[in-house]
Design a protein around this motif. Sequence first.
Motif, PDB file in Angstrom:
ATOM      1  N   LEU A  25      32.888   2.365 -27.917  1.00 65.37           N
ATOM      2  CA  LEU A  25      32.918   3.219 -28.505  1.00 65.37           C
ATOM      3  C   LEU A  25      33.416   4.396 -28.977  1.00 65.37           C
ATOM      4  CD1 LEU A  25      31.784   4.298 -23.998  1.00 65.37           C
ATOM      5  CD2 LEU A  25      30.194   3.927 -26.376  1.00 65.37           C
ATOM      6  N   GLY A  26      34.609   3.840 -28.819  1.00 63.40           N
ATOM      7  CA  GLY A  26      35.840   4.325 -29.705  1.00 63.40           C
ATOM      8  C   GLY A  26      35.781   3.862 -30.952  1.00 63.40           C
ATOM      9  N   ASN A  27      34.489   2.595 -31.111  1.00 61.42           N
ATOM     10  CA  ASN A  27      35.473   2.738 -33.006  1.00 61.42           C
ATOM     11  C   ASN A  27      33.599   3.209 -33.665  1.00 61.42           C
ATOM     12  OD1 ASN A  27      36.264   0.181 -30.934  1.00 61.42           O
ATOM     13  ND2 ASN A  27      36.685  -0.629 -33.237  1.00 61.42           N
ATOM     14  N   LEU A  98      40.488   7.319 -15.420  1.00 62.01           N
ATOM     15  CA  LEU A  98      40.262   8.218 -15.912  1.00 62.01           C
ATOM     16  C   LEU A  98      39.003   8.372 -17.427  1.00 62.01           C
ATOM     17  CD1 LEU A  98      42.778  10.663 -15.820  1.00 62.01           C
ATOM     18  CD2 LEU A  98      41.196  10.873 -14.548  1.00 62.01           C
ATOM     19  N   ILE A  99      40.133   7.134 -17.597  1.00 64.46           N
ATOM     20  CA  ILE A  99      38.585   6.787 -19.285  1.00 64.46           C
ATOM     21  C   ILE A  99      37.634   6.096 -18.400  1.00 64.46           C
ATOM     22  CG2 ILE A  99      38.895   4.943 -21.137  1.00 64.46           C
ATOM     23  CD1 ILE A  99      41.642   5.569 -21.841  1.00 64.46           C
ATOM     24  N   LEU A 100      37.873   5.205 -17.570  1.00 62.53           N
ATOM     25  CA  LEU A 100      36.598   4.309 -17.613  1.00 62.53           C
ATOM     26  C   LEU A 100      35.034   5.535 -16.519  1.00 62.53           C
ATOM     27  CD1 LEU A 100      34.472   2.468 -17.869  1.00 62.53           C
ATOM     28  CD2 LEU A 100      35.411   0.912 -15.560  1.00 62.53           C
ATOM     29  N   PHE A 102      34.460   8.461 -18.090  1.00 64.09           N
ATOM     30  CA  PHE A 102      34.322   9.199 -18.489  1.00 64.09           C
ATOM     31  C   PHE A 102      33.834   8.519 -19.436  1.00 64.09           C
ATOM     32  CE2 PHE A 102      37.457   9.959 -20.965  1.00 64.09           C
ATOM     33  CZ  PHE A 102      37.807   9.190 -22.271  1.00 64.09           C
ATOM     34  N   TYR A 103      33.862   6.999 -19.616  1.00 64.20           N
ATOM     35  CA  TYR A 103      33.738   6.381 -20.732  1.00 64.20           C
ATOM     36  C   TYR A 103      31.847   5.344 -20.127  1.00 64.20           C
ATOM     37  CZ  TYR A 103      34.294   2.297 -24.254  1.00 64.20           C
ATOM     38  OH  TYR A 103      34.414   1.833 -25.354  1.00 64.20           O
ATOM     39  N   ASN A 104      31.644   5.111 -19.402  1.00 58.47           N
ATOM     40  CA  ASN A 104      30.795   4.763 -18.724  1.00 58.47           C
ATOM     41  C   ASN A 104      29.460   5.927 -18.701  1.00 58.47           C
ATOM     42  OD1 ASN A 104      29.473   2.628 -16.542  1.00 58.47           O
ATOM     43  ND2 ASN A 104      29.375   4.651 -15.927  1.00 58.47           N
ATOM     44  N   SER A 219      41.181   2.952 -29.313  1.00 54.37           N
ATOM     45  CA  SER A 219      40.782   2.526 -29.645  1.00 54.37           C
ATOM     46  C   SER A 219      41.078   0.780 -29.580  1.00 54.37           C
ATOM     47  CB  SER A 219      41.029   2.335 -31.158  1.00 54.37           C
ATOM     48  OG  SER A 219      40.224   1.466 -32.126  1.00 54.37           O
ATOM     49  N   LEU A 220      42.291   0.512 -29.643  1.00 52.66           N
ATOM     50  CA  LEU A 220      43.336  -0.618 -29.702  1.00 52.66           C
ATOM     51  C   LEU A 220      43.292  -0.681 -27.820  1.00 52.66           C
ATOM     52  CD1 LEU A 220      45.852  -0.371 -32.441  1.00 52.66           C
ATOM     53  CD2 LEU A 220      44.025  -1.719 -32.230  1.00 52.66           C
ATOM     54  N   SER A 221      42.649  -0.631 -27.118  1.00 55.63           N
ATOM     55  CA  SER A 221      43.233  -0.452 -25.651  1.00 55.63           C
ATOM     56  C   SER A 221      44.451  -0.621 -25.070  1.00 55.63           C
ATOM     57  CB  SER A 221      42.520  -1.543 -25.753  1.00 55.63           C
ATOM     58  OG  SER A 221      41.260  -1.165 -25.758  1.00 55.63           O
ATOM     59  N   LEU A 222      45.531   0.373 -26.050  1.00 54.74           N
ATOM     60  CA  LEU A 222      46.781   0.057 -26.216  1.00 54.74           C
ATOM     61  C   LEU A 222      47.826   0.827 -24.968  1.00 54.74           C
ATOM     62  CD1 LEU A 222      48.462  -1.829 -27.796  1.00 54.74           C
ATOM     63  CD2 LEU A 222      49.021   0.031 -28.802  1.00 54.74           C
ATOM     64  N   GLY A 225      47.979  -1.225 -20.028  1.00 50.73           N
ATOM     65  CA  GLY A 225      47.905  -2.013 -19.461  1.00 50.73           C
ATOM     66  C   GLY A 225      47.002  -2.820 -19.665  1.00 50.73           C
ATOM     67  N   ALA A 226      46.054  -2.824 -20.214  1.00 51.53           N
ATOM     68  CA  ALA A 226      44.813  -3.289 -20.079  1.00 51.53           C
ATOM     69  C   ALA A 226      45.401  -4.624 -21.033  1.00 51.53           C
ATOM     70  CB  ALA A 226      44.014  -2.965 -20.815  1.00 51.53           C
ATOM     71  N   LEU A 227      46.521  -4.564 -21.721  1.00 50.95           N
ATOM     72  CA  LEU A 227      46.756  -5.971 -22.412  1.00 50.95           C
ATOM     73  C   LEU A 227      47.421  -6.523 -21.714  1.00 50.95           C
ATOM     74  CD1 LEU A 227      46.409  -4.195 -26.461  1.00 50.95           C
ATOM     75  CD2 LEU A 227      44.749  -6.524 -24.923  1.00 50.95           C
TER      76      LEU A 227
HETATM   77  N1  PFF Z   1      39.812  -0.050 -26.768  1.00 49.84           N
HETATM   78  C1  PFF Z   1      37.791   0.876 -26.460  1.00 49.84           C
HETATM   79  C2  PFF Z   1      37.048   1.945 -27.345  1.00 49.84           C
HETATM   80  O1  PFF Z   1      37.567   2.143 -28.192  1.00 49.84           O
HETATM   81  O2  PFF Z   1      36.213   1.818 -27.457  1.00 49.84           O
HETATM   82  C3  PFF Z   1      39.175   2.136 -25.501  1.00 49.84           C
HETATM   83  C4  PFF Z   1      39.401   1.434 -24.310  1.00 49.84           C
HETATM   84  C5  PFF Z   1      39.336   0.531 -23.760  1.00 49.84           C
HETATM   85  C6  PFF Z   1      40.479   1.941 -24.327  1.00 49.84           C
HETATM   86  C7  PFF Z   1      40.260  -0.267 -22.663  1.00 49.84           C
HETATM   87  C8  PFF Z   1      41.934   1.340 -23.270  1.00 49.84           C
HETATM   88  C9  PFF Z   1      41.587   0.160 -22.176  1.00 49.84           C
HETATM   89  F1  PFF Z   1      41.804  -0.062 -21.562  1.00 49.84           F
END
Ligand code: PFF
Length: 465
Positions: A25-27, A98-100, A102-104, A219-222, A225-227
Amino acid sequence: MAAERGEFSSRLGFILAAAGSAVGLGNIWKFPFEVGNGGGAAFVVMYLLFCFLLCFPVMTAEIAIGRKTRRNAVGAFYSLNSPAWSFIGKLGILSGFLILSFYNVVAGWAFGYVVEMLAGNFDIGNHFGDFVADWIKVGSYGLVFMATTAYIVSHGIQKGIERAAKLLMPSLIIIMVVLLAYSLTLDGAMDGLKFYLVPDFSKINGPVVYSALGQAFFSLSLGMGALITYGSYLNRDQNIVQSAALITLMDVGIAFLAGLMLFPFVFSQGVEPTGGAGLIFVTLPGVFENLGPVVGVVVGTLFFTLLSFAALTSTVSLLEVPVAYVVDEHKVPRTRAVWLTAILIFVVGIPSLLSNGATSIFTNFMQIIGIAQEGATDHSFMTFVGWVANDTFLPLGGMLISIFAAYIWKKENLSEELAQGNENYIGSYTEKYINFAISYLAPVVLSIIFVLTVLNRFFNIQLIG
Ligand code: PFF
């Protein structure tokens, strides 16, 4: 141990999964409206600089920490004999939650639009306000989305995450190219491209810089700790620097193409591009409607399918971060960890779900707690969570990860890990740049912007611009 935890089957699998996490969604939803709000191409330039100069080196460090330790975002710091620094991972897990949450909710809207369009509710864009306020309906779409995410994550690395990415990412790229080609044939496409591509640097001010940085990290999921987590499933023979470069390029490329597709659509109908969050959900469906019933339904359904696919590979990675933690550190079986975490995050997301018109408490949240900014139009709980998690925690996490990698774990160890699968790394310019960026550039730039962002967002104090 590694076999039990799971491992990506190939470099392609890892890159598609990590790019799948990044592209979301970020992109497609957030980037274009940030461009619209941030004055067009000037924002794009800031965003690109942050992605390549600052975020890419931090990304290599994150992946390296994960691969070296083969542990989750918290456990990785224990493995490197730095238990005190595991708070970085804990902050990351909190950000992921938190992100997930609202992202969901937004992913549920995207999925809901596919269903509504297929069901013939073609003018759904005109009813966006009612749609998002109908919390039972959007809550159900959100629930289906979260359950799909949990289903994928419960199948583990190769059979779940990697398989989904291999299916969804190519489909996403194909849909995108088709829509882009079509949008460029429309009258007015050129005006859209001009707005998007010709920078007006007078539009750069403090908030534009903070949003561009927050957007680059998000946007880079940075920074959460996802990476580290995905890196922990990566094989030692793979070249991390090259993979990180490809992931950054794919992410930036897809955000860029999303804008390239969107602004011609928007300008072809003479609509203002500053539609905020509604750009994708209100303006764009209106544009599709003008294309006539047949073309419009096809284009509209394709577009929202694209958006849902992009969101799904990201929600999967957001859920994997806490799940990996619970599985590694507390030895909970994966399936149970997945479903419990998913339910918990869904519940945490309820205020966000309700913050789009269902009740005024959450809609006027920032006003109520007294941090709404003058002239701001969106005071909702969901926006607030975005400020906290995306714009504050992620860059903070990125700063701490850089400091940790450079000074606690030490550059030599980072270089040694990055040289695995990349023989010419030690002594190369890339090594010098990455070391410079994580030792000096990232800590300095990120701490300055962190302070400015917190003052601006939460105390309404604007020191610069
Ligand atoms: N990168 C995802 C986006 O641009 O929509 C959002 C995101 C996913 C942020 C995973 C952080 C994460 F760990």
